[in-house]
Each structure stands twice: as structure tokens, then as C-alpha cells.
Design a protein around this motif. Structure first.
Motif, short mmCIF file in Angstrom:
data_model
loop_
_atom_site.label_atom_id
_atom_site.label_comp_id
_atom_site.label_asym_id
_atom_site.label_seq_id
_atom_site.Cartn_x
_atom_site.Cartn_y
_atom_site.Cartn_z
N PRO A 137 39.33 47.28 53.60
CA PRO A 137 38.10 46.99 52.84
C PRO A 137 38.21 47.04 51.33
O PRO A 137 37.57 46.24 50.63
N SER A 138 39.01 47.95 50.77
CA SER A 138 38.97 48.15 49.31
C SER A 138 39.61 47.02 48.53
O SER A 138 39.11 46.61 47.48
N GLY A 139 40.74 46.50 49.03
CA GLY A 139 41.48 45.47 48.30
C GLY A 139 40.70 44.19 48.10
O GLY A 139 40.96 43.44 47.15
N ALA A 140 39.74 43.92 48.99
CA ALA A 140 38.93 42.71 48.85
C ALA A 140 37.81 42.89 47.83
O ALA A 140 37.35 41.91 47.23
N VAL A 141 37.38 44.14 47.61
CA VAL A 141 36.20 44.39 46.78
C VAL A 141 36.57 44.86 45.38
O VAL A 141 36.04 44.36 44.38
N LEU A 142 37.46 45.83 45.28
CA LEU A 142 37.72 46.47 43.99
C LEU A 142 38.23 45.51 42.92
O LEU A 142 37.73 45.53 41.78
N PRO A 143 39.23 44.65 43.19
CA PRO A 143 39.69 43.74 42.13
C PRO A 143 38.60 42.83 41.59
O PRO A 143 38.57 42.54 40.38
N ALA A 144 37.70 42.39 42.46
CA ALA A 144 36.61 41.52 42.00
C ALA A 144 35.66 42.27 41.09
O ALA A 144 35.22 41.75 40.06
N LEU A 145 35.33 43.51 41.45
CA LEU A 145 34.42 44.30 40.62
C LEU A 145 35.04 44.63 39.26
O LEU A 145 34.36 44.61 38.23
N LEU A 146 36.32 44.96 39.26
CA LEU A 146 37.00 45.24 38.00
C LEU A 146 37.01 43.99 37.11
O LEU A 146 36.81 44.08 35.89
N ALA A 147 37.23 42.83 37.72
CA ALA A 147 37.27 41.58 36.94
C ALA A 147 35.90 41.26 36.35
O ALA A 147 35.79 40.84 35.19
N ILE A 148 34.85 41.44 37.14
CA ILE A 148 33.49 41.19 36.64
C ILE A 148 33.15 42.15 35.50
O ILE A 148 32.60 41.75 34.48
N THR A 149 33.49 43.42 35.70
CA THR A 149 33.17 44.42 34.69
C THR A 149 33.78 44.06 33.35
O THR A 149 33.14 44.20 32.30
N GLU A 150 35.00 43.56 33.38
CA GLU A 150 35.65 43.17 32.13
C GLU A 150 35.09 41.86 31.58
O GLU A 150 35.16 41.59 30.38
N MET A 151 34.49 41.06 32.45
CA MET A 151 33.91 39.79 32.04
C MET A 151 32.60 39.96 31.28
O MET A 151 32.27 39.17 30.39
N LEU A 152 31.86 41.01 31.60
CA LEU A 152 30.52 41.18 31.05
C LEU A 152 30.56 41.67 29.60
O LEU A 152 31.45 42.42 29.22
N PRO A 153 29.58 41.26 28.79
CA PRO A 153 29.51 41.74 27.40
C PRO A 153 29.33 43.25 27.35
O PRO A 153 28.88 43.87 28.32
N GLN A 238 54.97 36.56 53.54
CA GLN A 238 54.50 36.72 52.17
C GLN A 238 53.10 36.15 51.98
O GLN A 238 52.45 36.46 50.98
N SER A 239 52.63 35.36 52.90
CA SER A 239 51.30 34.77 52.76
C SER A 239 50.18 35.72 53.15
O SER A 239 49.02 35.51 52.77
N LYS A 240 50.49 36.77 53.91
CA LYS A 240 49.43 37.69 54.33
C LYS A 240 48.71 38.34 53.14
O LYS A 240 47.48 38.45 53.15
N PRO A 241 49.42 38.80 52.09
CA PRO A 241 48.70 39.36 50.94
C PRO A 241 47.74 38.38 50.26
O PRO A 241 46.79 38.80 49.62
N LEU A 242 48.00 37.08 50.42
CA LEU A 242 47.08 36.09 49.85
C LEU A 242 45.70 36.20 50.47
O LEU A 242 44.69 35.84 49.86
N HIS A 243 45.64 36.69 51.72
CA HIS A 243 44.35 36.81 52.40
C HIS A 243 43.43 37.75 51.62
O HIS A 243 42.23 37.49 51.46
N ILE A 244 43.99 38.88 51.15
CA ILE A 244 43.18 39.83 50.39
C ILE A 244 42.86 39.26 49.02
O ILE A 244 41.73 39.41 48.51
N GLY A 245 43.85 38.64 48.38
CA GLY A 245 43.60 38.03 47.08
C GLY A 245 42.51 36.98 47.13
O GLY A 245 41.62 36.94 46.28
N ASN A 246 42.56 36.14 48.16
CA ASN A 246 41.53 35.11 48.29
C ASN A 246 40.17 35.70 48.62
O ASN A 246 39.14 35.21 48.15
N ALA A 247 40.14 36.76 49.44
CA ALA A 247 38.86 37.40 49.76
C ALA A 247 38.20 37.91 48.49
O ALA A 247 36.99 37.72 48.27
N SER A 248 38.98 38.55 47.64
CA SER A 248 38.43 39.08 46.39
C SER A 248 37.97 37.96 45.47
O SER A 248 36.84 37.98 44.95
#
Length: 497
Positions: A137-153, A238-248
Motif C-alpha cells: 500500500p505505501s509505495g503507491a501512495v507516498l511518492p504521489a503525496l510527496l510530489a504534490i507537496t513539493e508542487m504546491l506553493p 524488472q517490469s514489476k516495480p513499474l506497477h507501483i510507479g504507475n499506480a503512484s
């Protein structure tokens, strides 16, 4: 009404049009209240759950998840699959220096691409957390939230508590969706779960952090469903990690599209006869509404802890590794030290039936991470399985291959392919005719036997120190530990740059 966060990411001209349209609709007709659906109940939950719903247990468990996921992501930034994914994003897309990348000082990407490569890092070694029903669960959610947080003013930065609420929303949505299917409780055969529920969880978490309205949250889930799904055939590659990257990444994109007004099916999570929605992923899908959090809400994480891995491999490997480690101790006692393969004539594994993790002679580190035989034999030789066990020099050891050639596998009827009920058993017949046996019903790190805070912190430090200086590792751990008290997430992001 549009939130401050939405105003910060929408062009002024678009805002003007939306306001004008919004006013004209209100002037012409008063719309009836729509009928409650499963989909709308999820949208309402995402928008309305409050920090007070996060109990001390949920806060502590979710912070442990954040810490572990950051650690395995930093370690994962040293892998080949991460490097390939990063090069692809840098070479194929226009530069957009907004969001950080694990383990690469000075390297930034667009928020969606950063979510992608950091999600890949989180799962690149199969070292990330696992829940039940089975998903990461964490790998799909955390990277996206970190990216948004840095995106916001700066004036729209979420507090640490806001961040944790969004994170827990993303975890909760995944858990609820998995519980709508009995099929989902077992080790998967068709779709890799993080590519399905992880995409939905990422969309939900991002929608919450962007302060989207109920209908927009529902649309984010529906858009995410059109971007979800990956086949299990790519496990152990090597394609399995892409699943989490794409989910995020795709969950983040779904939330951003919903924030701009893109609409999708209002019944995506409902059971509609003759029309496949989210039920396309699970044949026995039976949904039910998510209760309103206006009163109280009990998060699933309150009821069931998370499994944290001690070594980077498929969760099922931890049972056979622990069982084989028990046999190793007896072998050491008989041999007086070094384990000689000639001691063992036959090795029998009693494990659940799951084809993609039954690999007698793995040819790569990714196959080895998904091999009952490899992990059992490694533990028989070494007494444990570690990150080093999957390095090329460890994979090619002659003594290991001798043991692999002597392995047989049985699938007892009382050993289901289910992380909550399975066991691992290793039986070794010696050259002398004696039989040694080890069994593991619940390994250390399972949600029934969770890692201590000390063990989890040690794992984090070992992982993070591969790319960060010791003082930065310590400050990062401190930022996560006090996350709910941060006025904004800058102290956390500063240690990840």
C-alpha cells in the motif's frame, strides 16, 4: 466551491470560466440531491474524514509505514530498474524541475514523473510493506503525496497532520476495495493488486491533499480505474516495480484531471448488472458503501497492522526462510560450523500452491526474490536471507545450486495461498538418514508479529544510509517521528532533497 489548493494550480482564465458556469447553473435550476451510491460514499469519505479520526494507534502505524517506505525507496534508488526508469523520464520528457527524486541530489522532475520513479524505487527490490488482503500500500501512495507537496506553493503547503490524513485515506481506500472480494484475500493470479487498488489509493490520497469536493473525489477514483491494472505475468521481472510507479503516477494524474473538471462514471465502484466497473478486476466483487465519517470512523489500520519485511523478497519467502533458519541451527550443531551441501540428500518444502513463486533455478535477482526454493536454500546455508543474498556473487554460488537441485515441493491442502493463514515447512533428510524439520506459522515482521520500533528504525537506517549522510538519516527519522506536529512538510522534504 474551489479550494485554495485548486486555485494555485488552475490558470486564472480557467477559474473565471468555471465561476461563470457555476453561477449560471445556480441561477437556472436547483439540482436534486443525487441518490447515494457506493461510489459517492467513497467520494464523501475522502473529502470529509478529519484528523480527529486518526487515533494514536493509526498515527503511529502510518508513520512507521512512511519511515519504512522512504528507507526502501532510498535503497531502491541504487538499482538498475530505477536508473532505467529515471533515464527514460529525463530523456523522453521536457525538463520540469519541481519534485525531488530519491537518492539523486539536484535531480528534479515533474510531479507525476517524480511519483513514477520514486514509486519504482519503493518496489524495485520487493522490500516494501505488505498488507492483507495482499497488496503493497505505501509505495503507491507516498511518492504521489510527496510530489504534490513539493508542487504546491509555500502558502498552500499541507501540515504534517494534513499529510498523514491524506496518506491514511489512500491506505484505507485500498483496504476497503480489497475487502469487497474473497478472491482478493489470496495470493493473486490475474492482476497485481498494487496496480489496481494502489492506483485508486493514490488517486484518493491526492484528491484529499488537493482538497477536492465530493464529486471530484468520486471522479478521481473513476478516472483512476481507467488507468489501473497490470498482469501477474510480469512478476519476478524488472517490469514489476513499474506497477507501483504507475499506480503512484496515474493516481496523481487522475486526481489532477478531476480537479480540472474531468468527469467519469458516477457508478465505477457500484455493481451494475451487465456493465463492468471496478468489478472488472475481481470476478466476485461485492461492494458496499463506506460509512460517513461525520461521527466516528475506525480505520482498517487500527484493526490490522502492516507487515514489514526483514529482507527484500516476496512476502511468502519469509515463511520458508524462517523455517529453514531453524534447520540451519541444527546443521551447524552437527557440522561444527560450515554447512556442507553433502550433508543433505533431500530438501522438502511444504508451501502454498502459487505458480509464480515456485522457481527452482532462478536466473536473476528478481526471480530469486520470487523463489521458495532459493530463499529456503539460502537460509539453510547462511542461517538468514539478507539484501546481499540477491547479489550476483551470492546467486551463482556452486554450493547453493547443489542444494537447489535437491529440492522437492509439496502443497498441503491445509496450507492456502493466503498471507493470513499460510505456513512454511522445511524438511531436510541428511546423508545419515536423519530428518531435520523447521516450521514457521508467523514470521517476525508479519502483522501478527510486527517489527519492534527498534528493528524498524535499524532497517530504515541501513537502507537510507546507502545514499544519505548519517546526520541526514537521523534528521529524516526525526521529521517522520514528529510529522503530525509539523506546521508544514518542509522539514521532511528538506532531508529528501
Amino acid at each position: 466551491m474551489l479550494s485554495n489548493l485548486q486555485r494555485s494550480i488552475w490558470p486564472i482564465s480557467t477559474l473565471s470560466v468555471v465561476r461563470a458556469l457555476h453561477k449560471s447553473v445556480l441561477d437556472v435550476v436547483e439540482r436534486p440531491v443525487p441518490e447515494e451510491t457506493v461510489t459517492s460514499s467513497f467520494g464523501r469519505f475522502i473529502q470529509s474524514v478529519q484528523p480527529r479520526h486518526l487515533t494514536p494507534t493509526v498515527l503511529q502505524r502510518s508513520k512507521r509505514m512512511v519511515l519504512d517506505s522512504i528507507g526502501v525507496g532510498l535503497l531502491g534508488s541504487t538499482t538498475d530498474v530505477f536508473e532505467l526508469s529515471l533515464q527514460h523520464c529525463q530523456h523522453m520528457y521536457a525538463p520540469d524541475d519541481i519534485s525531488f527524486v530519491y537518492g539523486r541530489s539536484g535531480t528534479k522532475l515533474s510531479p507525476t514523473l517524480a511519483a513514477f520513479v520514486n514509486g519504482v524505487a519503493a518496489h524495485s527490490m520487493d522490500f516494501d510493506d505488505t498488507w492483507h488482503p495482499a497488496t503493497h500500500p505505501s509505495g503507491a501512495v507516498l511518492p504521489a503525496l510527496l510530489a504534490i507537496t513539493e508542487m504546491l506553493p509555500s502558502n498552500s503547503q499541507p501540515s504534517g497532520l494534513d499529510f498523514l490524513v491524506a496518506f491514511n485515506v489512500g491506505i484505507e481506500i485500498q483496504g476497503r476495495l480489497m475487502r469487497f472480494s474473497n478472491e482478493a484475500h489470496n495470493i493473486p493470479k490475474r492482476f497485481h493488486p498494487p496496480s489496481v487498488v494502489g492506483t485508486m489509493g493514490s488517486a484518493a490520497a491526492c484528491a484529499r491533499l488537493l482538497s477536492l469536493e465530493n464529486s471530484q473525489c468520486s471522479n478521481a477514483l473513476a478516472i483512476a480505474a481507467s488507468l489501473a491494472g497490470a498482469p501477474m505475468a510480469n512478476a519476478a521481472t524488472q517490469s514489476k516495480p513499474l506497477h507501483i510507479g504507475n499506480a503512484s503516477r496515474l493516481g496523481l494524474e487522475a486526481a489532477l484531471l478531476a480537479s480540472r473538471g474531468l468527469e467519469a462514471s458516477p457508478l465505477i465502484l457500484d455493481a451494475v448488472p451487465g456493465v463492468a466497473g471496478f468489478s472488472a478486476f475481481y470476478e466476485d466483487y461485492v461492494p458496499c458503501p463506506l460509512g460517513s465519517p461525520k461521527g466516528e470512523h475506525r480505520f482498517l489500520l487500527e484493526e490490522q497492522d502492516m507487515a514489514f519485511k526483514r529482507f527484500p523478497a516476496h512476502l511468502g519467502m519469509h515463511w520458508v526462510a524462517d523455517a529453514a533458519s531453524t534447520v540451519h541451527k541444527s546443521l551447524v550443531g552437527l557440522s561444527g560450523g560450515t554447512i556442507n551441501p553433502s550433508l543433505m540428500n533431500d530438501i522438502l518444502l511444504r508451501v502454498p500452491h502459487s505458480k509464480y513463486i515456485n522457481r527452482q533455478f532462478p536466473q536473476s535477482e528478481h526471480q530469486a526474490r520470487h523463489s521458495f526454493q532459493f530463499n529456503a536454500c539460502t537460509a539453510l546455508l547462511d542461517g538468514e536471507v539478507t539484501p546481499w543474498s540477491f547479489q550476483p556473487e551470492a546467486l551463482m554460488r556452486p554450493e547453493l545450486h547443489v542444494l537447489l537441485s535437491r529440492v522437492r515441493v509439496e502443497h498441503p491442502h491445509d496450507n492456502p495461498a493466503n498471507f493470513d493463514h499460510m505456513y512454511g515447512e522445511v524438511q531436510v533428510t541428511l546423508a545419515s538418514g536423519d530428518v531435520l524439520q523447521g516450521r514457521c506459522d508467523t514470521f517476525y515482521g508479519h502483522w501478527r508479529n510486527p517489527l519492534s520500533d527498534e528493528s524498524l528504525h535499524k532497517k530504515f537506517c541501513n537502507n537510507a544510509s546507502t545514499v544519505l549522510a548519517p546526520e541526514k538519516v537521523d534528521r529524516l527519522a526525526e521529521a517522520v517521528d514528529g510529522l503530525e506536529y509539523l506546521a508544514n512538510c518542509k522539514p521532511l522534504l528538506a532531508q529528501l532533497q
